[in-house]
Design a protein around this motif. Sequence first.
Motif, short mmCIF file in Angstrom:
data_model
loop_
_atom_site.label_atom_id
_atom_site.label_comp_id
_atom_site.label_asym_id
_atom_site.label_seq_id
_atom_site.Cartn_x
_atom_site.Cartn_y
_atom_site.Cartn_z
N THR A 168 -34.98 14.02 30.28
CA THR A 168 -35.05 14.77 30.98
C THR A 168 -35.41 16.17 30.96
OG1 THR A 168 -33.38 16.15 29.32
CG2 THR A 168 -32.42 14.80 30.89
N ASP A 169 -36.63 15.13 29.53
CA ASP A 169 -38.41 16.34 29.57
C ASP A 169 -38.95 16.56 31.12
OD1 ASP A 169 -39.97 18.28 28.27
OD2 ASP A 169 -40.13 16.96 25.78
N ILE A 170 -38.37 17.04 32.05
CA ILE A 170 -39.47 16.96 32.80
C ILE A 170 -40.58 17.29 32.34
CG2 ILE A 170 -39.30 17.73 35.02
CD1 ILE A 170 -36.35 17.61 35.06
N ILE A 228 -29.52 11.02 26.13
CA ILE A 228 -29.53 11.69 27.35
C ILE A 228 -31.02 12.39 26.24
CG2 ILE A 228 -29.44 13.82 28.42
CD1 ILE A 228 -28.40 12.56 29.61
N ASP A 229 -32.44 12.28 26.74
CA ASP A 229 -33.89 13.07 25.17
C ASP A 229 -33.93 14.61 26.25
OD1 ASP A 229 -35.68 13.99 24.07
OD2 ASP A 229 -37.16 12.21 25.01
N CYS A 230 -33.31 15.55 25.27
CA CYS A 230 -33.44 16.99 25.53
C CYS A 230 -35.34 17.79 24.63
CB CYS A 230 -31.68 17.23 24.84
SG CYS A 230 -32.49 19.61 24.89
N ARG A 282 -43.05 14.43 29.78
CA ARG A 282 -42.02 13.40 29.37
C ARG A 282 -43.25 12.46 28.48
NH1 ARG A 282 -43.09 10.16 35.28
NH2 ARG A 282 -45.29 9.07 34.52
N ASN A 283 -42.42 11.47 27.50
CA ASN A 283 -42.91 10.86 26.24
C ASN A 283 -41.82 9.58 26.28
OD1 ASN A 283 -43.16 13.79 23.64
ND2 ASN A 283 -44.66 12.41 26.13
N LEU A 284 -40.15 9.69 26.74
CA LEU A 284 -39.41 8.45 26.48
C LEU A 284 -40.10 7.48 26.55
CD1 LEU A 284 -37.14 7.66 24.67
CD2 LEU A 284 -35.64 8.84 26.36
N LYS A 342 -36.66 14.29 18.32
CA LYS A 342 -35.99 14.17 19.80
C LYS A 342 -35.64 12.54 19.94
CE LYS A 342 -36.27 18.16 21.78
NZ LYS A 342 -37.41 18.65 20.59
N THR A 343 -37.31 12.94 20.56
CA THR A 343 -37.11 11.32 21.57
C THR A 343 -37.87 10.16 20.69
OG1 THR A 343 -39.15 12.66 22.87
CG2 THR A 343 -39.23 10.38 22.81
N THR A 344 -37.92 10.62 19.78
CA THR A 344 -37.78 9.03 18.75
C THR A 344 -36.35 8.86 17.87
OG1 THR A 344 -39.83 10.08 17.23
CG2 THR A 344 -38.77 8.50 16.13
#
Lengths: 227, 264
Positions: free
Chosen positions: B39-41, B118-120, B44-46, B16-18
Amino acid sequence: MTRTEHVALKGTRDGLVLYFDPAADFGVLMNELDKLLKNSVQLLQGASVRCYSGKKEFTEDEHAGLETILKKRQLELTGWLTPEEVGVPGKSQSYATQDKETRIWEEGMEEGSCLFVERTLRSGKSVQFDGHVVVLGDVNPGAEIIATGNIAVLGSLRGVAHAGATGERKASVSAYHLAPTQLRIADVVTRGPADEADGRGPEIARIKDDQLIVESAGVKSWRGKAR
Amino acid sequence: MGEVIVVTSGKGGVGKTTTSANIGTGLAAAGHKVVLVDTDIGLRNLDVVMGLENRIVYDLVDVTSGNCRLKQALIKDKRFANLFLLPAAQTKDKTAVNPEQMKVLAAELKAEFDYAIIDCPAGIEQGFRNAIAGADRAIVVCTPEVSAVRDADRIIGLLEAAELRNPKLIINRIRPEMVKRGDMMDISDILDILAVELIGVVPEDESIVISTNRGEPAVMDKTSKAGEAYRRITKRITGEEVPLMNLDVPIGIMDRLKRLVGLR
Ligand SMILES: Nc1ncnc2c1ncn2[C@@H]1O[C@H](COP(=O)(O)OP(=O)(O)OP(=O)(O)O)[C@@H](O)[C@H]1O
Ligand SMILES: [Mg+2]
């Protein structure tokens, strides 16, 4: 609804009904009943219950034995249901003629209330219905259908299907592409085929001699069955 | 008025992030004004994938809780002046934001940007509900594994229930030689079950790992196969018709794909 191999307990609008497999040995039935009640006793305490075992009649002694087990769980046996009264699950008894009801029950669930699901059931979805269920779509792996009657899927059935969930061994499961993860009819359970062969066409699963048998449900045999 | 696109999957670690980073960068490279929202609270990675980690001052939770204005939290990308990142908070958890706040944020982003990606987070709980709350469209990522497909199916059902219909599918990390050997689910197997429109197939590619570590999305790397796949996906998102790239997947499957890929 709860069940063991030969005993099913179901809540209906008119109270609890215990279904006994007419073919099973009395001792086995009572053993299973005891287990089943033990697991669900909290919910049931003080309720009245009616019993059904098809055409089979219990002896005086057996009857007394049954009452003892029910009393132990604070359940009251209030009567026996005849095949006429049971009829097709989900169908109210009041308006249909008794004769017809009997025929349906005997010949294998050809009528009764029916739920149409007009979409694909995806993983995580569960449909439970007192009657027949028809799906106009697929049933994907991870989805399940539990019906007291028959199940028919117009697309691919890859999830779990349980027909005749209250013990009706004449129920069937059919699909255009029948490749379930697991298939149950009444108390009989089978796993799906390990390798998924394509293009077999519509198939129908039924119980024959205590085994789940899958047959082709080609157009011809459908027609043959209809009348 | 822009569009909010959520990238989701159910199963974790499928890309997803990629995908968010590459699509976002690809859209920005094509001249669109884009914001990426992580939104990966808590996980976080993005920011790392985009190489922007050391520029974070405020985050998503600061914005939704009114600690700062949206403009203050947006981080400008290194390469493109029209690309921004709204990072996730790392020291809070998913419950620090609610779907209502996300809807408000989405409306604000749409007024400002052409695309908000939006990165879920993985899963189907609050993080997922937050991520999809303000979305207009959804992209579902899955890998050619039974478990990933199962989760994607679940997610598609939940998206439909949330009125996000017709999500688009990306199949990531496909390995043509494994498919050829019959050791990996092929694309038609996956589409048979999911029955949604395919918007791209991304091959397993080392350049993803390298570019991720460098903080430079592969979509900018002309020599990367995965980058090429993402360039094509980007075009399809904007409505352009592009054929699937030749991944050397056995014939037959490719034939079938051409029919299944809804190219509009
Ligand atoms: N096409 C690909 N080829 C090779 N590696 C890949 C590919 N896609 C993703 N990866 C790698 O897989 C890992 C997981 O990817 P990513 O972080 O994008 O997944 P995710 O779905 O966002 O995970 P999470 O659920 O944890 O948020 C990363 O290390 C990434 O580099
Ligand atoms: Mg991620």
